[in-house]
Design a protein around this motif. Sequence first.
Motif, PDB file in Angstrom:
ATOM      1  N   ALA A 105      38.730  52.868  36.869  1.00 44.42           N
ATOM      2  CA  ALA A 105      39.680  52.688  37.975  1.00 44.42           C
ATOM      3  C   ALA A 105      40.689  51.586  37.661  1.00 44.42           C
ATOM      4  N   LEU A 106      40.237  50.487  37.101  1.00 46.39           N
ATOM      5  CA  LEU A 106      41.155  49.398  36.768  1.00 46.39           C
ATOM      6  C   LEU A 106      42.074  49.801  35.618  1.00 46.39           C
ATOM      7  N   ALA A 107      41.542  50.510  34.632  1.00 48.61           N
ATOM      8  CA  ALA A 107      42.363  50.982  33.513  1.00 48.61           C
ATOM      9  C   ALA A 107      43.445  51.925  34.026  1.00 48.61           C
ATOM     10  N   ALA A 108      43.092  52.822  34.930  1.00 49.61           N
ATOM     11  CA  ALA A 108      44.068  53.761  35.474  1.00 49.61           C
ATOM     12  C   ALA A 108      45.127  53.035  36.309  1.00 49.61           C
ATOM     13  N   ALA A 109      44.712  52.063  37.100  1.00 47.91           N
ATOM     14  CA  ALA A 109      45.643  51.344  37.975  1.00 47.91           C
ATOM     15  C   ALA A 109      46.616  50.487  37.188  1.00 47.91           C
ATOM     16  N   TRP A 110      46.151  49.894  36.090  1.00 45.88           N
ATOM     17  CA  TRP A 110      46.978  48.946  35.359  1.00 45.88           C
ATOM     18  C   TRP A 110      47.492  49.484  34.030  1.00 45.88           C
ATOM     19  N   GLY A 111      47.204  50.750  33.737  1.00 43.28           N
ATOM     20  CA  GLY A 111      47.723  51.347  32.513  1.00 43.28           C
ATOM     21  C   GLY A 111      47.119  50.774  31.249  1.00 43.28           C
ATOM     22  N   CYS A 112      45.916  50.267  31.353  1.00 38.60           N
ATOM     23  CA  CYS A 112      45.235  49.701  30.187  1.00 38.60           C
ATOM     24  C   CYS A 112      44.652  50.829  29.343  1.00 38.60           C
ATOM     25  N   GLY A 113      44.090  50.472  28.208  1.00 41.96           N
ATOM     26  CA  GLY A 113      43.512  51.440  27.301  1.00 41.96           C
ATOM     27  C   GLY A 113      42.309  52.168  27.862  1.00 41.96           C
ATOM     28  N   GLY A 114      41.646  51.606  28.845  1.00 44.59           N
ATOM     29  CA  GLY A 114      40.539  52.290  29.481  1.00 44.59           C
ATOM     30  C   GLY A 114      39.225  52.194  28.735  1.00 44.59           C
ATOM     31  N   SER A 115      39.101  51.268  27.799  1.00 45.65           N
ATOM     32  CA  SER A 115      37.816  51.139  27.123  1.00 45.65           C
ATOM     33  C   SER A 115      36.812  50.571  28.095  1.00 45.65           C
ATOM     34  N   ARG A 116      35.615  51.056  27.999  1.00 49.71           N
ATOM     35  CA  ARG A 116      34.563  50.602  28.906  1.00 49.71           C
ATOM     36  C   ARG A 116      33.796  49.492  28.212  1.00 49.71           C
ATOM     37  N   SER A 117      34.031  48.288  28.623  1.00 50.50           N
ATOM     38  CA  SER A 117      33.272  47.187  28.043  1.00 50.50           C
ATOM     39  C   SER A 117      31.983  47.025  28.826  1.00 50.50           C
ATOM     40  N   ARG A 118      31.009  46.468  28.182  1.00 47.25           N
ATOM     41  CA  ARG A 118      29.726  46.252  28.831  1.00 47.25           C
ATOM     42  C   ARG A 118      29.776  44.951  29.612  1.00 47.25           C
ATOM     43  N   PRO A 119      29.166  44.935  30.781  1.00 42.22           N
ATOM     44  CA  PRO A 119      29.082  43.678  31.528  1.00 42.22           C
ATOM     45  C   PRO A 119      28.290  42.661  30.719  1.00 42.22           C
ATOM     46  N   THR A 120      28.688  41.426  30.797  1.00 39.11           N
ATOM     47  CA  THR A 120      27.983  40.388  30.070  1.00 39.11           C
ATOM     48  C   THR A 120      27.352  39.412  31.037  1.00 39.11           C
ATOM     49  N   ARG A 121      26.332  38.751  30.567  1.00 34.56           N
ATOM     50  CA  ARG A 121      25.723  37.667  31.334  1.00 34.56           C
ATOM     51  C   ARG A 121      26.109  36.360  30.677  1.00 34.56           C
ATOM     52  N   SER A 122      26.083  35.322  31.448  1.00 33.39           N
ATOM     53  CA  SER A 122      26.405  34.030  30.879  1.00 33.39           C
ATOM     54  C   SER A 122      25.326  33.658  29.871  1.00 33.39           C
ATOM     55  N   PRO A 123      25.641  32.821  28.884  1.00 36.07           N
ATOM     56  CA  PRO A 123      24.630  32.432  27.898  1.00 36.07           C
ATOM     57  C   PRO A 123      23.400  31.808  28.549  1.00 36.07           C
ATOM     58  N   ARG A 124      23.598  31.184  29.694  1.00 31.20           N
ATOM     59  CA  ARG A 124      22.503  30.520  30.385  1.00 31.20           C
ATOM     60  C   ARG A 124      21.484  31.522  30.909  1.00 31.20           C
ATOM     61  N   THR A 125      21.919  32.722  31.300  1.00 30.99           N
ATOM     62  CA  THR A 125      21.012  33.692  31.901  1.00 30.99           C
ATOM     63  C   THR A 125      20.751  34.897  31.010  1.00 30.99           C
TER      64      THR A 125
END
Length: 142
Positions: A105-125
């Motif tokens: 949805a964000l890629a479509a709205a902003w015309g980005c490449g649309g790659s699906r990145s994986r959510p990350t956690r902070s190094p602490r968690t």
Amino acid sequence: MHLGFRERPSNGSGGLVVGVDSGGSGLRIALADAATGTVLGDRASREPVRTGPGGISAAHFLEQVLPAVRALTEPFGGRPVLAAAVGAAGMATLGDELRAELPGALAAAWGCGGSRSRPTRSPRTRGRSDSGRARSSRAARG
């Protein structure tokens, strides 16, 4: 509503980045110059994103975020949004719908490449389960 970031003018013509923080007290959005990190503007909503059977509602999230980002980017002409970082309270346990729907949805709205990145956690968690974090928090408090 202004978040209190210091706004500095940017005469750059490069890309922009968006940061979104969603929690129980509402939604906060910031726009920055990708090259310098200069915060160009921000918006906030006191309305928390609703939850439903799929967890945090991607539709309600987008209803709040897309118009705010449109308003923030408008003064910067055609500068593209290159990246977005989204943090949401409950993302680990309630974020299935957000993780499934937001990248496209964000890629479509902003015309980005649309790659699906994986959510990350902070190094602490990273690598710890939610129950492990809860045990660690209780142990730290004594």
